[in-house]
Design an enzyme around this catalytic site. Structure first.
Site, PDB file in Angstrom:
ATOM      1  N   SER A 125       0.833  -1.203   0.000  1.00  0.00           N
ATOM      2  CA  SER A 125       0.000   0.000   0.000  1.00  0.00           C
ATOM      3  C   SER A 125       0.866   1.251   0.000  1.00  0.00           C
ATOM      4  CB  SER A 125      -0.865  -0.021   1.265  1.00  0.00           C
ATOM      5  OG  SER A 125      -1.481   1.226   1.471  1.00  0.00           O
ATOM      6  N   TYR A 150      -2.235  -1.525  11.009  1.00  0.00           N
ATOM      7  CA  TYR A 150      -2.497  -1.970   9.635  1.00  0.00           C
ATOM      8  C   TYR A 150      -1.349  -1.554   8.721  1.00  0.00           C
ATOM      9  CZ  TYR A 150      -3.995  -1.572   4.832  1.00  0.00           C
ATOM     10  OH  TYR A 150      -4.016  -1.637   3.464  1.00  0.00           O
ATOM     11  N   LYS A 154       1.871  -3.788   6.502  1.00  0.00           N
ATOM     12  CA  LYS A 154       2.315  -3.696   5.102  1.00  0.00           C
ATOM     13  C   LYS A 154       3.827  -3.472   5.044  1.00  0.00           C
ATOM     14  CE  LYS A 154      -1.653  -4.519   3.377  1.00  0.00           C
ATOM     15  NZ  LYS A 154      -1.877  -5.854   2.787  1.00  0.00           N
TER      16      LYS A 154
HETATM   17  C1  UD1 Z   1      -7.312   4.465   3.495  1.00  0.00           C
HETATM   18  C2  UD1 Z   1      -6.339   4.018   4.551  1.00  0.00           C
HETATM   19  C3  UD1 Z   1      -5.186   3.334   3.883  1.00  0.00           C
HETATM   20  C4  UD1 Z   1      -5.683   2.185   3.038  1.00  0.00           C
HETATM   21  C5  UD1 Z   1      -6.699   2.720   2.027  1.00  0.00           C
HETATM   22  C6  UD1 Z   1      -7.312   1.629   1.185  1.00  0.00           C
HETATM   23  C7  UD1 Z   1      -6.601   5.613   6.416  1.00  0.00           C
HETATM   24  C8  UD1 Z   1      -5.958   6.709   7.192  1.00  0.00           C
HETATM   25  N1  UD1 Z   1      -5.901   5.147   5.349  1.00  0.00           N
HETATM   26  O1  UD1 Z   1      -6.643   5.404   2.646  1.00  0.00           O
HETATM   27  O2  UD1 Z   1      -4.278   2.878   4.847  1.00  0.00           O
HETATM   28  O3  UD1 Z   1      -4.601   1.582   2.385  1.00  0.00           O
HETATM   29  O4  UD1 Z   1      -7.740   3.381   2.722  1.00  0.00           O
HETATM   30  O5  UD1 Z   1      -8.234   0.860   1.885  1.00  0.00           O
HETATM   31  O6  UD1 Z   1      -7.682   5.165   6.738  1.00  0.00           O
HETATM   32  N2  UD1 Z   1     -12.788  11.025   3.063  1.00  0.00           N
HETATM   33  C9  UD1 Z   1     -13.794  11.918   3.372  1.00  0.00           C
HETATM   34  N3  UD1 Z   1     -14.966  11.429   3.861  1.00  0.00           N
HETATM   35  C10 UD1 Z   1     -15.182  10.083   4.069  1.00  0.00           C
HETATM   36  C11 UD1 Z   1     -14.146   9.180   3.746  1.00  0.00           C
HETATM   37  C12 UD1 Z   1     -12.953   9.702   3.259  1.00  0.00           C
HETATM   38  O7  UD1 Z   1     -13.644  13.130   3.202  1.00  0.00           O
HETATM   39  O8  UD1 Z   1     -16.264   9.717   4.553  1.00  0.00           O
HETATM   40  C13 UD1 Z   1     -11.533  11.556   2.513  1.00  0.00           C
HETATM   41  C14 UD1 Z   1     -10.317  11.238   3.366  1.00  0.00           C
HETATM   42  O9  UD1 Z   1     -10.099  12.241   4.297  1.00  0.00           O
HETATM   43  C15 UD1 Z   1      -9.223  11.173   2.296  1.00  0.00           C
HETATM   44  C16 UD1 Z   1      -9.948  10.683   1.047  1.00  0.00           C
HETATM   45  O10 UD1 Z   1     -11.333  10.931   1.276  1.00  0.00           O
HETATM   46  O11 UD1 Z   1      -8.737  12.454   2.032  1.00  0.00           O
HETATM   47  C17 UD1 Z   1      -9.744   9.196   0.799  1.00  0.00           C
HETATM   48  O12 UD1 Z   1     -10.068   8.497   1.986  1.00  0.00           O
HETATM   49  P1  UD1 Z   1     -10.157   6.889   2.027  1.00  0.00           P
HETATM   50  O13 UD1 Z   1     -11.012   6.400   0.930  1.00  0.00           O
HETATM   51  O14 UD1 Z   1     -10.512   6.506   3.418  1.00  0.00           O
HETATM   52  O15 UD1 Z   1      -8.678   6.412   1.680  1.00  0.00           O
HETATM   53  P2  UD1 Z   1      -7.295   6.809   2.400  1.00  0.00           P
HETATM   54  O16 UD1 Z   1      -7.496   7.452   3.699  1.00  0.00           O
HETATM   55  O17 UD1 Z   1      -6.466   7.522   1.391  1.00  0.00           O
END
Ligand code: UD1
Length: 338
Positions: A125, A150, A154
């Site tokens: 990841s 987690y 990795k």
């Molecule tokens: C997350 C995990 C990462 C994992 C990846 C794939 C965390 C901190 N990281 O990545 O380790 O490898 O998923 O499963 O959890 N967002 C919103 N609202 C939401 C959900 C997300 O604004 O309800 C934003 C987050 O702040 C981020 C972006 O969307 O900026 C992507 O979020 P997300 O899909 O959870 O992925 P990551 O955090 O990048």
């Protein structure tokens, strides 16, 4: 040629099984069904015309893993997806994560190392980079202290494979560092099936638009980015699945330069949360109910891949646009609600 896919009924695993079968591989899937449904087999069969061999097996049961490999001595390679992946849960239950994600990796490598030759692809990841100092992120960017158990699994997983390859020249391995996988198969027959409240952005968006969630919370609007929201590299899951097939072929054909290699798998394009929402609204023709709220703990500001190495060395490139990926995610959401 027989290939083992662990976690092959999960989101990325099932799409990879489809691409492997499309390329003529014989696939054996192991899955413990802890976060997947056996019905996914039907989806795979209706796309490819063939169901993979399936065994429900918990990889933590070492003797069963040994027994499995004795019964399938013709396995020539493995793609290892089976793992727990909820960041928050890993903070609460670190030992469960170390057992699920690392104990099982050791058992698999022990079995593969008994063979005269074996090829191994590991789901890593971009989380290993933490907040990288330079964008886009190249493979030689430093691995930062992990933010969660987690993420640590990795990093340690990669080290376990690197150390094993150093002393086992007949073991060939590649770690693929995924950026943010989204979307679903264009057939609408397989896709992501999050259990409970989705933690990831795109399933939360599609469930909100489908009326299952009331409102999307956008975590943070005051980041140092053009529109104040975080930047990620969202890659269509079918493109990601294809990267596994080319990586595996590289190892099986012994085209690899070293017996352990690492590749970023992303699009190379960074998109903000608001750009993802705009893309969703464009392709779905619906307005999304969202609100900017406080930042989420542990989020990095920006992460997107430099994909030069994968493009040049693997000859692989992501093909789908963000809009195409969002459209497929929306089609899938509507399918499962019907
Ligand atoms: C997350 C995990 C990462 C994992 C990846 C794939 C965390 C901190 N990281 O990545 O380790 O490898 O998923 O499963 O959890 N967002 C919103 N609202 C939401 C959900 C997300 O604004 O309800 C934003 C987050 O702040 C981020 C972006 O969307 O900026 C992507 O979020 P997300 O899909 O959870 O992925 P990551 O955090 O990048």
């Amino acid at each position: 040629m027989k290939i083992l896919v662990t976690g092959g009924l999960g989101f990325i695993g099932s799409h990879t099984v489809v691409e492997l079968q499309n390329e003529g591989f014989e696939v054996v899937v192991i899955d413990d069904l802890s976060n997947a449904d056996e019905k996914v087999l039907q989806g795979i069969e209706s796309i490819t015309g063939k169901s993979p061999i399936f065994e429900k097996l918990d990889l933590r049961e070492k003797s069963k893993v040994t027994d499995f490999f004795q019964r399938h001595q013709d396995i020539e390679g493995a793609i290892h997806f089976a793992a727990s992946k909820a960041v928050g849960e890993s903070v609460e239950k670190p030992l469960l994560y170390y057992e699920n994600n690392l104990g099982t990796l050791v058992y698999l490598l022990q079995e593969l190392s008994k063979k005269e030759a074996a090829s191994f692809i590991f789901s890593s990841s971009c989380t290993v980079y933490g907040q990288a100092d330079k964008m886009p992120i190249t493979e030689d960017a430093p691995v930062k202290h992990a933010e969660s158990p987690y993420g640590n699994t990795k990093q340690i997983g990669e080290e376990i494979i690197r150390d094993s390859c150093r002393v086992l020249p007949h073991l060939q391995a590649i770690s693929l560092r995924y950026f943010n996988p989204i979307g679903a198969h264009p057939s609408g027959k397989i896709g992501e099936l999050p259990i409970g409240i989705p933690q990831n952005l795109v399933p939360f968006i599609t469930q909100t638009a489908a009326g299952i969630r009331e409102q999307l919370s956008v975590f943070g609007g005051d980041y140092p980015t053009a529109d104040g929201t975080c930047i990620r590299d969202y890659i269509h899951v079918v493109d990601l699945a294809k990267a596994h097939v080319v990586a595996l072929q590289r190892l099986l054909e012994r085209k690899n330069k070293e017996n352990y290699e690492v590749f970023n798998v992303g699009t190379g394009q960074g998109s903000s949360v608001l750009e993802v929402i705009a893309s969703f609204e464009r392709v779905s023709g619906t307005k999304l109910n969202y609100k900017i709220v406080d930042r989420r703990a542990g989020d990095v500001v920006s992460a997107y891949a430099d994909t030069t190495k994968a493009n040049k060395v693997l000859g692989w490139k992501a093909e789908s646009s963000l809009d195409q990926a969002m459209k497929s995610a929306w089609d899938w959401e509507q399918n499962i609600r019907n």
